[in-house]
Design a protein around this motif. Structure first.
Motif, PDB file in Angstrom:
ATOM      1  N   LEU A  27       0.832  -1.208   0.000  1.00  0.00           N
ATOM      2  CA  LEU A  27       0.000   0.000   0.000  1.00  0.00           C
ATOM      3  C   LEU A  27       0.866   1.256   0.000  1.00  0.00           C
ATOM      4  CD1 LEU A  27      -2.885  -0.955   2.461  1.00  0.00           C
ATOM      5  CD2 LEU A  27      -2.766  -1.256  -0.017  1.00  0.00           C
ATOM      6  N   ARG A  28       1.983   1.215   0.728  1.00  0.00           N
ATOM      7  CA  ARG A  28       2.893   2.375   0.751  1.00  0.00           C
ATOM      8  C   ARG A  28       3.550   2.582  -0.607  1.00  0.00           C
ATOM      9  NH1 ARG A  28       3.514   1.231   6.133  1.00  0.00           N
ATOM     10  NH2 ARG A  28       5.146  -0.327   5.938  1.00  0.00           N
ATOM     11  N   LYS A  29       3.982   1.497  -1.252  1.00  0.00           N
ATOM     12  CA  LYS A  29       4.636   1.620  -2.559  1.00  0.00           C
ATOM     13  C   LYS A  29       3.685   2.163  -3.618  1.00  0.00           C
ATOM     14  CE  LYS A  29       8.079  -1.970  -1.909  1.00  0.00           C
ATOM     15  NZ  LYS A  29       8.528  -3.310  -2.273  1.00  0.00           N
ATOM     16  N   ALA A  30       2.443   1.718  -3.564  1.00  0.00           N
ATOM     17  CA  ALA A  30       1.487   2.108  -4.607  1.00  0.00           C
ATOM     18  C   ALA A  30       0.805   3.439  -4.328  1.00  0.00           C
ATOM     19  CB  ALA A  30       0.436   1.015  -4.787  1.00  0.00           C
ATOM     20  N   PHE A  31       0.394   3.677  -3.062  1.00  0.00           N
ATOM     21  CA  PHE A  31      -0.429   4.850  -2.755  1.00  0.00           C
ATOM     22  C   PHE A  31       0.080   5.682  -1.577  1.00  0.00           C
ATOM     23  CE2 PHE A  31      -3.407   1.845  -4.774  1.00  0.00           C
ATOM     24  CZ  PHE A  31      -3.861   2.646  -5.809  1.00  0.00           C
ATOM     25  N   SER A  32       1.257   5.368  -1.067  1.00  0.00           N
ATOM     26  CA  SER A  32       1.822   6.077   0.099  1.00  0.00           C
ATOM     27  C   SER A  32       0.885   6.008   1.305  1.00  0.00           C
ATOM     28  CB  SER A  32       2.121   7.537  -0.239  1.00  0.00           C
ATOM     29  OG  SER A  32       3.001   7.629  -1.324  1.00  0.00           O
ATOM     30  N   GLY A  33       0.187   4.899   1.458  1.00  0.00           N
ATOM     31  CA  GLY A  33      -0.735   4.715   2.581  1.00  0.00           C
ATOM     32  C   GLY A  33      -0.457   3.406   3.284  1.00  0.00           C
ATOM     33  N   ASP A  34      -1.163   3.166   4.383  1.00  0.00           N
ATOM     34  CA  ASP A  34      -0.977   1.914   5.110  1.00  0.00           C
ATOM     35  C   ASP A  34      -2.294   1.348   5.635  1.00  0.00           C
ATOM     36  OD1 ASP A  34      -1.567   3.679   7.114  1.00  0.00           O
ATOM     37  OD2 ASP A  34       0.133   3.161   8.390  1.00  0.00           O
ATOM     38  N   SER A  35      -3.413   1.798   5.039  1.00  0.00           N
ATOM     39  CA  SER A  35      -4.722   1.344   5.512  1.00  0.00           C
ATOM     40  C   SER A  35      -5.716   1.343   4.352  1.00  0.00           C
ATOM     41  CB  SER A  35      -5.222   2.243   6.635  1.00  0.00           C
ATOM     42  OG  SER A  35      -5.296   3.578   6.187  1.00  0.00           O
ATOM     43  N   ILE A  36      -6.881   0.732   4.625  1.00  0.00           N
ATOM     44  CA  ILE A  36      -7.973   0.792   3.656  1.00  0.00           C
ATOM     45  C   ILE A  36      -9.129   1.559   4.300  1.00  0.00           C
ATOM     46  CG2 ILE A  36      -7.281  -1.357   2.548  1.00  0.00           C
ATOM     47  CD1 ILE A  36      -9.790  -2.668   3.837  1.00  0.00           C
ATOM     48  N   PHE A  37      -9.979   2.102   3.455  1.00  0.00           N
ATOM     49  CA  PHE A  37     -11.131   2.888   3.886  1.00  0.00           C
ATOM     50  C   PHE A  37     -12.361   2.253   3.263  1.00  0.00           C
ATOM     51  CE2 PHE A  37     -14.113   6.434   3.145  1.00  0.00           C
ATOM     52  CZ  PHE A  37     -14.176   6.998   4.410  1.00  0.00           C
ATOM     53  N   ILE A  38     -13.376   1.962   4.083  1.00  0.00           N
ATOM     54  CA  ILE A  38     -14.609   1.352   3.574  1.00  0.00           C
ATOM     55  C   ILE A  38     -15.781   2.251   3.940  1.00  0.00           C
ATOM     56  CG2 ILE A  38     -16.128  -0.660   3.630  1.00  0.00           C
ATOM     57  CD1 ILE A  38     -13.743  -2.336   4.539  1.00  0.00           C
ATOM     58  N   THR A  39     -16.639   2.520   2.959  1.00  0.00           N
ATOM     59  CA  THR A  39     -17.861   3.278   3.206  1.00  0.00           C
ATOM     60  C   THR A  39     -18.976   2.670   2.362  1.00  0.00           C
ATOM     61  OG1 THR A  39     -18.799   5.502   3.422  1.00  0.00           O
ATOM     62  CG2 THR A  39     -17.480   5.062   1.438  1.00  0.00           C
ATOM     63  N   TYR A  40     -20.167   3.242   2.487  1.00  0.00           N
ATOM     64  CA  TYR A  40     -21.316   2.714   1.758  1.00  0.00           C
ATOM     65  C   TYR A  40     -22.080   3.857   1.119  1.00  0.00           C
ATOM     66  CZ  TYR A  40     -25.014  -0.577   0.605  1.00  0.00           C
ATOM     67  OH  TYR A  40     -25.892  -1.386  -0.078  1.00  0.00           O
ATOM     68  N   ILE A  41     -22.067   3.898  -0.222  1.00  0.00           N
ATOM     69  CA  ILE A  41     -22.779   4.925  -0.989  1.00  0.00           C
ATOM     70  C   ILE A  41     -23.606   4.204  -2.051  1.00  0.00           C
ATOM     71  CG2 ILE A  41     -22.551   7.022  -2.381  1.00  0.00           C
ATOM     72  CD1 ILE A  41     -19.696   7.319  -1.204  1.00  0.00           C
ATOM     73  N   ASN A  42     -24.812   3.752  -1.686  1.00  0.00           N
ATOM     74  CA  ASN A  42     -25.667   2.931  -2.553  1.00  0.00           C
ATOM     75  C   ASN A  42     -24.967   1.653  -2.994  1.00  0.00           C
ATOM     76  OD1 ASN A  42     -27.835   4.750  -2.434  1.00  0.00           O
ATOM     77  ND2 ASN A  42     -26.901   5.997  -4.028  1.00  0.00           N
ATOM     78  N   GLY A  43     -23.978   1.268  -2.261  1.00  0.00           N
ATOM     79  CA  GLY A  43     -23.148   0.104  -2.513  1.00  0.00           C
ATOM     80  C   GLY A  43     -21.839   0.325  -1.775  1.00  0.00           C
ATOM     81  N   THR A  44     -21.057  -0.727  -1.690  1.00  0.00           N
ATOM     82  CA  THR A  44     -19.812  -0.646  -0.926  1.00  0.00           C
ATOM     83  C   THR A  44     -18.717   0.037  -1.728  1.00  0.00           C
ATOM     84  OG1 THR A  44     -20.437  -2.747   0.073  1.00  0.00           O
ATOM     85  CG2 THR A  44     -18.171  -2.002   0.425  1.00  0.00           C
ATOM     86  N   CYS A  45     -17.940   0.867  -1.042  1.00  0.00           N
ATOM     87  CA  CYS A  45     -16.785   1.533  -1.637  1.00  0.00           C
ATOM     88  C   CYS A  45     -15.563   1.219  -0.793  1.00  0.00           C
ATOM     89  CB  CYS A  45     -16.993   3.041  -1.698  1.00  0.00           C
ATOM     90  SG  CYS A  45     -18.405   3.532  -2.703  1.00  0.00           S
ATOM     91  N   VAL A  46     -14.479   0.866  -1.446  1.00  0.00           N
ATOM     92  CA  VAL A  46     -13.220   0.574  -0.773  1.00  0.00           C
ATOM     93  C   VAL A  46     -12.156   1.473  -1.383  1.00  0.00           C
ATOM     94  CG1 VAL A  46     -11.443  -1.167  -0.324  1.00  0.00           C
ATOM     95  CG2 VAL A  46     -13.854  -1.821  -0.317  1.00  0.00           C
TER      96      VAL A  46
END
Length: 192
Positions: A85-104
């Motif tokens: 995740l750090r190499k690809a997006f400079s992050g270390d976590s995922i974010f999940i929400t729901y907007i008329n369907g699941t978003c990751v």
């Protein structure tokens, strides 16, 4: 003269093998160049697959009605590895929400992008049409294309190789999402 010609040909072949070896190591380790783009694509596909699995499970419970329950198991390879995740997006976590369907999403800092070269947010539709991204259902707030959106942040190190998704429809219990030790528990409440 023949001996000199053989050694030049041998050196040329050795150089080609060394270049192939260096390229292969960079490609496998996702350390730089085109391999990082391949890693981004793999993470995007896994994010979309996770979102789809959750949305499908929610759709199944919604279609069955109140009191129903369904469980799905999702294999994770890239999303559970903070190094990827750090190499690809400079992050270390995922974010999940729901907007008329699941978003990751895989946040870059506090930012999520749903389009463009920096796209790191992936959604799938569900039969259960409800926007929970601006409700207290979720504890964390990030920026999606410049707007605030609520969701849950899960550190990659807290994810397991297999994510168990348990979805229930318990009327009156509200829309709840909880993650604990490899299990994502979701309750849908269309009437609530």
């Amino acid at each position: 003269m023949r001996r000199g010609q053989i050694s030049l040909e041998l050196m040329f072949l050795l150089m080609i093998f060394m270049l192939i070896l260096v390229y292969s190591i960079n490609n496998v380790s996702f350390s730089k160049g085109p391999s990082v783009e391949v890693l981004k694509a793999q993470i995007a596909l896994e994010s979309k697959s996770l979102a789809n699995a959750i949305s499908n499970t929610i759709s199944q419970v919604y279609a069955q009605g109140p009191g129903s329950k369904a469980t799905t198991y999702v294999k994770l390879t890239y999303l559970k590895d903070s190094g990827y995740l750090r190499k690809a997006f400079s992050g270390d976590s995922i974010f999940i929400t729901y907007i008329n369907g699941t978003c990751v999403g895989v946040p870059t800092g506090n930012e999520l992008y749903s389009s463009g070269d920096n796209k790191n947010f992936f959604c799938t539709r569900s039969l259960y049409l409800r926007d929970l991204s601006n409700t207290p259902t979720f504890p964390s707030t990030l920026n999606l294309d410049g707007k605030s959106v609520n969701g849950m942040v899960i550190k990659a190190e807290n994810l397991h190789g297999t994510l168990k998704v348990v979805v229930e429809w318990i009327p009156g219990d509200g829309n709840t999402w909880q993650y604990d030790d490899g299990v994502l528990r979701i309750n849908i409440d269309p009437g609530g």
